[in-house]
Scaffold this motif. Structure first.
Motif, mmCIF file in Angstrom:
data_model
loop_
_atom_site.group_PDB
_atom_site.id
_atom_site.type_symbol
_atom_site.label_atom_id
_atom_site.label_comp_id
_atom_site.label_asym_id
_atom_site.label_seq_id
_atom_site.Cartn_x
_atom_site.Cartn_y
_atom_site.Cartn_z
ATOM 1 N N LEU A 139 13.626 2.959 3.636
ATOM 2 C CA LEU A 139 13.275 3.781 4.752
ATOM 3 C C LEU A 139 12.493 3.487 5.920
ATOM 4 O O LEU A 139 12.640 3.521 6.893
ATOM 5 N N MET A 140 11.498 2.671 5.748
ATOM 6 C CA MET A 140 10.499 1.932 6.521
ATOM 7 C C MET A 140 11.215 1.049 7.166
ATOM 8 O O MET A 140 11.201 0.920 8.340
ATOM 9 N N GLY A 141 12.058 0.182 6.491
ATOM 10 C CA GLY A 141 12.740 -1.074 7.203
ATOM 11 C C GLY A 141 13.964 -0.457 8.082
ATOM 12 O O GLY A 141 13.985 -1.000 9.216
ATOM 13 N N LEU A 142 14.555 0.658 7.919
ATOM 14 C CA LEU A 142 15.536 1.386 8.743
ATOM 15 C C LEU A 142 14.550 1.949 9.872
ATOM 16 O O LEU A 142 15.099 1.548 11.076
ATOM 17 N N VAL A 198 3.849 10.451 -5.525
ATOM 18 C CA VAL A 198 5.253 11.032 -5.463
ATOM 19 C C VAL A 198 6.015 10.885 -6.618
ATOM 20 O O VAL A 198 6.151 11.694 -7.445
ATOM 21 N N LEU A 199 6.632 9.780 -6.796
ATOM 22 C CA LEU A 199 7.402 9.243 -7.914
ATOM 23 C C LEU A 199 7.555 7.783 -7.915
ATOM 24 O O LEU A 199 8.005 7.350 -6.826
ATOM 25 N N ARG A 200 7.727 7.111 -8.904
ATOM 26 C CA ARG A 200 7.977 5.646 -9.189
ATOM 27 C C ARG A 200 9.232 5.261 -8.384
ATOM 28 O O ARG A 200 8.991 4.293 -7.493
ATOM 29 N N PRO A 201 10.438 5.546 -8.585
ATOM 30 C CA PRO A 201 11.506 5.156 -7.936
ATOM 31 C C PRO A 201 11.404 5.471 -6.311
ATOM 32 O O PRO A 201 12.414 4.858 -5.845
ATOM 33 N N GLY A 202 10.695 6.325 -5.857
ATOM 34 C CA GLY A 202 10.537 6.540 -4.263
ATOM 35 C C GLY A 202 9.654 5.232 -3.754
ATOM 36 O O GLY A 202 10.368 5.144 -2.589
ATOM 37 N N ALA A 203 9.232 4.306 -4.557
ATOM 38 C CA ALA A 203 8.548 3.407 -4.138
ATOM 39 C C ALA A 203 9.706 2.423 -3.064
ATOM 40 O O ALA A 203 9.629 2.085 -1.840
ATOM 41 N N PRO A 204 10.508 2.005 -3.991
ATOM 42 C CA PRO A 204 11.491 0.938 -3.175
ATOM 43 C C PRO A 204 12.334 1.631 -2.084
ATOM 44 O O PRO A 204 12.691 1.021 -1.297
ATOM 45 N N ASP A 232 0.907 -1.268 -0.004
ATOM 46 C CA ASP A 232 0.072 -0.053 -0.001
ATOM 47 C C ASP A 232 0.804 1.355 -0.082
ATOM 48 O O ASP A 232 0.767 2.316 -0.824
ATOM 49 N N VAL A 233 1.797 1.234 0.808
ATOM 50 C CA VAL A 233 2.734 2.379 0.970
ATOM 51 C C VAL A 233 3.475 2.516 -0.425
ATOM 52 O O VAL A 233 3.493 3.702 -1.007
ATOM 53 N N ALA A 234 4.044 1.487 -0.946
ATOM 54 C CA ALA A 234 4.732 1.422 -2.134
ATOM 55 C C ALA A 234 3.899 2.089 -3.421
ATOM 56 O O ALA A 234 4.191 2.849 -4.178
ATOM 57 N N ARG A 235 2.760 1.637 -3.480
ATOM 58 C CA ARG A 235 1.825 2.035 -4.497
ATOM 59 C C ARG A 235 1.457 3.464 -4.206
ATOM 60 O O ARG A 235 1.457 4.273 -5.299
ATOM 61 N N ASP A 236 1.066 3.984 -2.901
ATOM 62 C CA ASP A 236 0.899 5.550 -2.776
ATOM 63 C C ASP A 236 1.998 6.394 -3.291
ATOM 64 O O ASP A 236 1.984 7.555 -3.673
ATOM 65 N N VAL A 237 3.172 6.002 -2.747
ATOM 66 C CA VAL A 237 4.713 6.636 -3.158
ATOM 67 C C VAL A 237 4.855 6.934 -4.619
ATOM 68 O O VAL A 237 4.931 7.763 -5.063
ATOM 69 N N ALA A 238 4.523 5.688 -5.222
ATOM 70 C CA ALA A 238 4.729 5.378 -6.678
ATOM 71 C C ALA A 238 3.793 6.378 -7.398
ATOM 72 O O ALA A 238 4.045 6.951 -8.385
ATOM 73 N N HIS A 239 2.637 6.255 -6.933
ATOM 74 C CA HIS A 239 1.526 7.289 -7.667
ATOM 75 C C HIS A 239 1.417 8.568 -7.400
ATOM 76 O O HIS A 239 1.015 9.459 -8.454
#
Length: 90
Positions: A49-52, A38-44, A29-36
């Motif tokens: 960052l979440m993992g850290l 903010v910007l696609r490369p921001g998702a991974p 869900d977070v990856a989808r929202d960031v990709a759509h």
């Protein structure tokens, strides 16, 4: 077991993270929202960052909620195509 579950189980075993500790829905869900929004490369990068943050003791659900809220409030870039989640403009 689907392919994603198999991958999370195998990758988690490789690095010592049980699959029960991975909320794949929240991460996707977070990856989808960031990709759509903010910007696609921001998702991974955001997933990393979440993992850290979680590795440093933050609550996973809180981190996901805060990042999703930030992404959903992010202003669209000028000239950017609306995401599939954006409602059509009349």
């Amino acid at each position: 077991m689907n392919d994603l579950e198999a991958w999370v189980t195998a990758a988690g075993a490789e690095i010592g993270v049980p699959p029960t500790e991975v909320d794949t829905s929240a991460v996707l869900d977070v990856a989808r929202d960031v990709a759509h929004q903010v910007l696609r490369p921001g998702a991974p990068v955001t997933a990393y960052l979440m993992g850290l943050a979680v590795g440093r003791g933050a609550d996973p659900a809180d981190v996901a909620a805060r990042i999703r809220a930030l992404a959903l409030a992010w202003p669209h870039r000028a000239g950017a195509q609306p995401s599939v989640a954006d409602p059509p403009t009349p």
